[in-house]
Design a protein around this motif. Structure first.
Motif, PDB file in Angstrom:
ATOM      1  N   VAL A 305       1.164  -0.833   0.020  1.00 34.60           N
ATOM      2  CA  VAL A 305      -0.226   0.081   0.144  1.00 34.60           C
ATOM      3  C   VAL A 305       0.843   1.115   0.175  1.00 34.60           C
ATOM      4  O   VAL A 305       1.564   1.158   1.078  1.00 34.60           O
ATOM      5  CB  VAL A 305      -0.545  -0.506   0.967  1.00 34.60           C
ATOM      6  CG1 VAL A 305      -1.410   1.117   1.243  1.00 34.60           C
ATOM      7  CG2 VAL A 305      -1.501  -1.309   1.088  1.00 34.60           C
ATOM      8  N   TYR A 306       0.305   1.521  -1.184  1.00 31.30           N
ATOM      9  CA  TYR A 306       1.490   3.073  -1.134  1.00 31.30           C
ATOM     10  C   TYR A 306       0.724   4.218  -0.241  1.00 31.30           C
ATOM     11  O   TYR A 306      -0.150   4.367  -0.255  1.00 31.30           O
ATOM     12  CB  TYR A 306       1.418   3.611  -2.304  1.00 31.30           C
ATOM     13  CG  TYR A 306       2.525   2.854  -3.385  1.00 31.30           C
ATOM     14  CD1 TYR A 306       3.418   3.956  -3.850  1.00 31.30           C
ATOM     15  CD2 TYR A 306       2.680   2.074  -3.627  1.00 31.30           C
ATOM     16  CE1 TYR A 306       4.332   3.236  -4.881  1.00 31.30           C
ATOM     17  CE2 TYR A 306       3.673   1.452  -4.344  1.00 31.30           C
ATOM     18  CZ  TYR A 306       4.460   2.065  -5.586  1.00 31.30           C
ATOM     19  OH  TYR A 306       5.629   1.920  -5.841  1.00 31.30           O
ATOM     20  N   GLU A 307       2.289   5.063   0.663  1.00 35.35           N
ATOM     21  CA  GLU A 307       1.473   6.142   1.161  1.00 35.35           C
ATOM     22  C   GLU A 307       0.168   7.202   0.308  1.00 35.35           C
ATOM     23  O   GLU A 307       0.705   7.492  -0.562  1.00 35.35           O
ATOM     24  CB  GLU A 307       2.676   7.347   1.832  1.00 35.35           C
ATOM     25  CG  GLU A 307       2.574   7.694   2.457  1.00 35.35           C
ATOM     26  CD  GLU A 307       3.093   8.809   3.473  1.00 35.35           C
ATOM     27  OE1 GLU A 307       3.606   8.640   4.592  1.00 35.35           O
ATOM     28  OE2 GLU A 307       4.169   9.669   2.519  1.00 35.35           O
ATOM     29  N   GLY A 308      -0.787   7.161   0.812  1.00 33.88           N
ATOM     30  CA  GLY A 308      -1.874   8.135   0.106  1.00 33.88           C
ATOM     31  C   GLY A 308      -2.678   7.564  -0.170  1.00 33.88           C
ATOM     32  O   GLY A 308      -3.818   8.435  -1.471  1.00 33.88           O
ATOM     33  N   ALA A 309      -3.074   6.189  -0.894  1.00 36.83           N
ATOM     34  CA  ALA A 309      -3.516   5.741  -1.256  1.00 36.83           C
ATOM     35  C   ALA A 309      -5.031   5.505  -0.869  1.00 36.83           C
ATOM     36  O   ALA A 309      -4.707   5.525   0.233  1.00 36.83           O
ATOM     37  CB  ALA A 309      -3.349   4.237  -1.569  1.00 36.83           C
ATOM     38  N   LYS A 314      -8.735  -0.441  -5.732  1.00 41.25           N
ATOM     39  CA  LYS A 314      -9.430  -2.191  -4.851  1.00 41.25           C
ATOM     40  C   LYS A 314      -7.512  -2.990  -5.847  1.00 41.25           C
ATOM     41  O   LYS A 314      -7.001  -1.611  -6.702  1.00 41.25           O
ATOM     42  CB  LYS A 314     -10.253  -2.873  -6.231  1.00 41.25           C
ATOM     43  CG  LYS A 314     -10.101  -4.059  -6.197  1.00 41.25           C
ATOM     44  CD  LYS A 314     -11.170  -5.159  -7.342  1.00 41.25           C
ATOM     45  CE  LYS A 314     -10.951  -6.367  -6.817  1.00 41.25           C
ATOM     46  NZ  LYS A 314     -12.148  -6.688  -7.404  1.00 41.25           N
ATOM     47  N   PRO A 315      -6.502  -3.132  -4.805  1.00 42.26           N
ATOM     48  CA  PRO A 315      -5.199  -3.652  -5.244  1.00 42.26           C
ATOM     49  C   PRO A 315      -5.576  -4.542  -7.011  1.00 42.26           C
ATOM     50  O   PRO A 315      -6.673  -5.000  -7.094  1.00 42.26           O
ATOM     51  CB  PRO A 315      -5.065  -4.481  -4.016  1.00 42.26           C
ATOM     52  CG  PRO A 315      -6.248  -3.964  -2.977  1.00 42.26           C
ATOM     53  CD  PRO A 315      -7.453  -3.601  -3.500  1.00 42.26           C
ATOM     54  N   ILE A 316      -4.339  -4.305  -7.178  1.00 41.97           N
ATOM     55  CA  ILE A 316      -3.839  -4.805  -8.826  1.00 41.97           C
ATOM     56  C   ILE A 316      -3.439  -6.279  -8.311  1.00 41.97           C
ATOM     57  O   ILE A 316      -2.554  -6.281  -7.395  1.00 41.97           O
ATOM     58  CB  ILE A 316      -3.080  -3.628  -9.511  1.00 41.97           C
ATOM     59  CG1 ILE A 316      -4.098  -2.706  -9.942  1.00 41.97           C
ATOM     60  CG2 ILE A 316      -2.315  -4.281 -10.610  1.00 41.97           C
ATOM     61  CD1 ILE A 316      -2.994  -1.562 -10.092  1.00 41.97           C
ATOM     62  N   MET A 317      -4.163  -6.692  -8.840  1.00 41.50           N
ATOM     63  CA  MET A 317      -3.249  -8.627  -8.784  1.00 41.50           C
ATOM     64  C   MET A 317      -2.165  -8.841  -9.464  1.00 41.50           C
ATOM     65  O   MET A 317      -2.506  -8.787 -11.045  1.00 41.50           O
ATOM     66  CB  MET A 317      -4.274  -8.689  -9.128  1.00 41.50           C
ATOM     67  CG  MET A 317      -4.071 -10.763  -8.537  1.00 41.50           C
ATOM     68  SD  MET A 317      -3.502 -10.794  -6.783  1.00 41.50           S
ATOM     69  CE  MET A 317      -3.329 -12.492  -6.789  1.00 41.50           C
ATOM     70  N   PRO A 318      -1.040  -9.834  -9.497  1.00 44.49           N
ATOM     71  CA  PRO A 318       0.305  -9.981 -11.052  1.00 44.49           C
ATOM     72  C   PRO A 318      -0.652 -11.072 -11.273  1.00 44.49           C
ATOM     73  O   PRO A 318      -1.487 -11.539 -11.053  1.00 44.49           O
ATOM     74  CB  PRO A 318       0.511 -10.294 -10.077  1.00 44.49           C
ATOM     75  CG  PRO A 318       0.351 -10.077  -8.480  1.00 44.49           C
ATOM     76  CD  PRO A 318      -0.814  -9.930  -8.265  1.00 44.49           C
ATOM     77  N   ASP A 319      -0.143 -11.222 -12.756  1.00 44.09           N
ATOM     78  CA  ASP A 319      -0.394 -12.141 -13.980  1.00 44.09           C
ATOM     79  C   ASP A 319       1.025 -13.033 -12.841  1.00 44.09           C
ATOM     80  O   ASP A 319       1.787 -12.901 -13.961  1.00 44.09           O
ATOM     81  CB  ASP A 319       0.541 -11.438 -14.913  1.00 44.09           C
ATOM     82  CG  ASP A 319      -0.817 -12.887 -15.850  1.00 44.09           C
ATOM     83  OD1 ASP A 319      -0.404 -13.715 -15.657  1.00 44.09           O
ATOM     84  OD2 ASP A 319      -0.242 -12.593 -17.474  1.00 44.09           O
TER      85      ASP A 319
END
Length: 570
Positions: A305-309, A314-319
């Motif tokens: 989680v980036y500061e300011g998010a 919704k978090p992005i899921m890796p492929d």
């Protein structure tokens, strides 16, 4: 007067600098006891250290001495192994039960003491008894001595990432049931990151690991595969990772989207937080080199989680790779190289004194070797190295190391582990899966004797008997160079020219390719008894192990010291 004050201040500064540079004694108390925790919709009693899962992180610097007082308040006999620590002159602290010590009995205690010599990076500690390492484990982080630095720019923060494996059951009973039936154990229910299963599992929406980061920084993730029975792929969505160390040995920088690591292995990576402010999943998914083998195929994930998010994003899921993607796994395992000339770099020894060719894999055991008898047509499962299925010397009154030290080897182990298999065959022939002629190996407790300071080269040849699988082979007491890896049967005339003598990986645990081979080399400069085994936990009680007996050297410092006064008795 001014001169006196200045001199006093200078003397104090020198004394302070000296004390800061001087190696420290890092002391811990481990209380091992049963606790109750809430996971996956239920309360589960587990055995843990100091009431936490994972257990406490040990932070040290190279040159420090570690002292851990273990008080076993659990109902089980157990030991602690310091995975990857070389244990130079301290073999009594290595920890595998019945090999270097008898277990610490319930209600008993033992003090482990060892010095960190010539090692930096990420290692870990875990129980070396039954399946207890499912919950008795933690990180062991070795930083450079004061005044020394990493061979890469300073990072903003260092973060341990421990992959674990969770059962909705008593893990000691899981292992006992599988051993008695000589079959695969009950599958685990979940994988965890730093003890948390993630929002992919029932009743776990608030049990997802979060890593909060600042944009524009560099973080070092110290990734540890503490799972019992599965190798894993690891990715962070939209981020490239830079590998800087494996198994506490520095590497040439290697940029990759995916990291692969087997149980027992560690990987240190640099994470640059160079993406837009938001949330990104980090995810582990199993690498199933043998899809037919029953294994928990679930994934787990945490969130970067980036500061300011905002919480709404919704978090992005890796492929992630397919779980059977052997080419991607092999690309990672074979492309990482060592940092030649870097801190604690050890050149490859070029003269070889001992050549060994070790075949290994899964097989069967005869019903008359099996107390439970045979039910139906299913033969009891076993495992072996060079057609010898290793048995821990329980009930012998001494551990193997005690037998070695006191010269009472007879009845505990023998010194005739073979240098090669009893006969040559097509080791990786797929038809071996249905041919049981080669699947039976005798039970034994055999060691291979090595002269002190001899150089050993081993071809580790996977077999397809019963079924081919990628096996992570761990050698206690030594790091080794990985000279080459490949698929099929090892062929010296074709494969020796591929040896990397310039900057090979240095490891303590090697993932031997499914249906393939690895060649490793090390110097036997550490006297004692050192276990060699598959780090898929199911395979050790089946017999996929052997031991090295390294003879004493010519000096007191190259001789096994007397056992500690409080060494547990069998």
């Amino acid at each position: 007067m001014k001169h006196f004050v200045f001199s006093l201040a200078w003397a104090f500064a020198l004394m302070l600098a000296s004390s800061l540079a001087h190696p420290a004694v890092v002391e811990h108390i481990f209380n091992v006891e049963d606790i109750s925790v809430q996971r996956l919709c239920r309360q589960q009693v587990i055995t843990a250290v100091n009431g936490t899962l994972p257990g406490p992180t040990i932070n040290v610097r190279e040159g420090d001495t570690v002292v851990v007082h273990v008080f076993n308040k659990s109902p089980y006999n157990l030991t602690i192994h310091w995975h990857g620590i070389l244990q130079l002159s301290t073999p009594w602290s290595d920890g595998p039960e019945f090999v270097t010590q008898c277990p610490i009995p319930s209600g008993g205690s033992y003090t482990y003491k060892f010095k960190i010599t010539g090692q930096e990076g990420t290692l870990w500690w875990h129980a070396h008894s039954s399946f207890l390492r499912a919950t008795v484990y933690g990180a062991l982080i070795i930083r450079p001595r004061r005044g020394h630095s990493y061979p890469f720019p300073k990072v903003y923060q260092e973060v341990p990432i421990l992959l674990g494996e969770w059962w909705n059951a008593n893990v000691v009973e899981v292992e006992q049931n599988a051993t008695e039936a000589q079959t695969t154990p009950m599958e685990s229910a979940a994988y965890t990151i730093n003890g948390l299963p993630s929002d992919l599992y029932n009743c776990s929406q608030d049990q997802t690991y979060q890593l909060k980061v600042k944009q524009g920084k560099t973080y070092m993730l110290r990734i540890i595969n503490a799972a019992l029975n599965a190798q894993h792929f690891f990715e962070i969505a939209n981020h490239t990772l830079t590998v800087v160390a494996i198994d506490a040995a520095y590497t040439k920088h290697y940029s990759t989207k995916v990291v692969v690591l087997a149980p027992g292995q560690t990987v240190d990576v640099l994470l640059s937080t160079n993406q837009p402010v938001g949330s990104y999943y980090m995810a582990f998914t199993p690498y199933l080199s043998a899809p037919d083998v029953p294994t928990n195929g679930n994934m787990t994930r945490g969130v970067v989680v980036y500061e300011g998010a905002t919480s709404a994003s919704k978090p992005i899921m890796p492929d992630l790779p397919a779980q059977t993607d052997t080419p991607t796994a092999h690309k990672f395992y074979s492309n990482v190289t060592g940092l030649a000339g870097g801190p604690h770099w050890v050149p490859v020894p070029r003269h070889v004194d001992e050549h060994m060719f070790i075949t290994f894999g899964i097989g069967y055991t005869q019903c008359n070797n099996f107390s439970g008898g045979c039910a139906g047509e299913q033969l009891p499962l076993s495992a072996n190295m060079n057609n010898e299925s290793f048995v821990l010397p329980r009930g012998k009154g001494l551990s193997m190391l005690e037998a070695f030290y006191y010269g009472k080897v007879n009845g505990v182990y023998t010194r005739d582990f073979p240098d090669q298999p009893p006969f040559v065959f097509n080791y990786t022939d797929p038809n071996l899966k249905t041919n049981t002629d080669l699947a039976f190996a005798p039970k034994s407790t055999k060691a291979k004797t090595l002269k002190f300071n001899s150089t050993v080269e081993i071809v580790l040849q996977n077999t397809a008997i019963v079924g081919a699988e990628n096996h992570p082979i761990h050698i206690h007491g030594f790091n080794f160079h990985v000279l080459a890896q490949g698929f099929g049967n090892y062929n010296a005339s074709k494969d020796e020219p591929k040896f990397n003598f310039v900057n090979p990986q240095i490891r303590n645990t090697i993932s031997v390719p499914v249906g393939g081979w690895s060649v490793i080399r090390f110097q036997a400069n550490n006297p004692g008894i050192w276990l060699v085994h598959c780090h898929l936990e199911t395979h050790l009680p089946w017999g996929l192990a052997m031991a090295f007996e390294v003879e004493n050297g010519p000096t007191p410092s190259s001789t096994v010291p007397p056992p500690p006064a409080n060494l547990p008795k069998c």
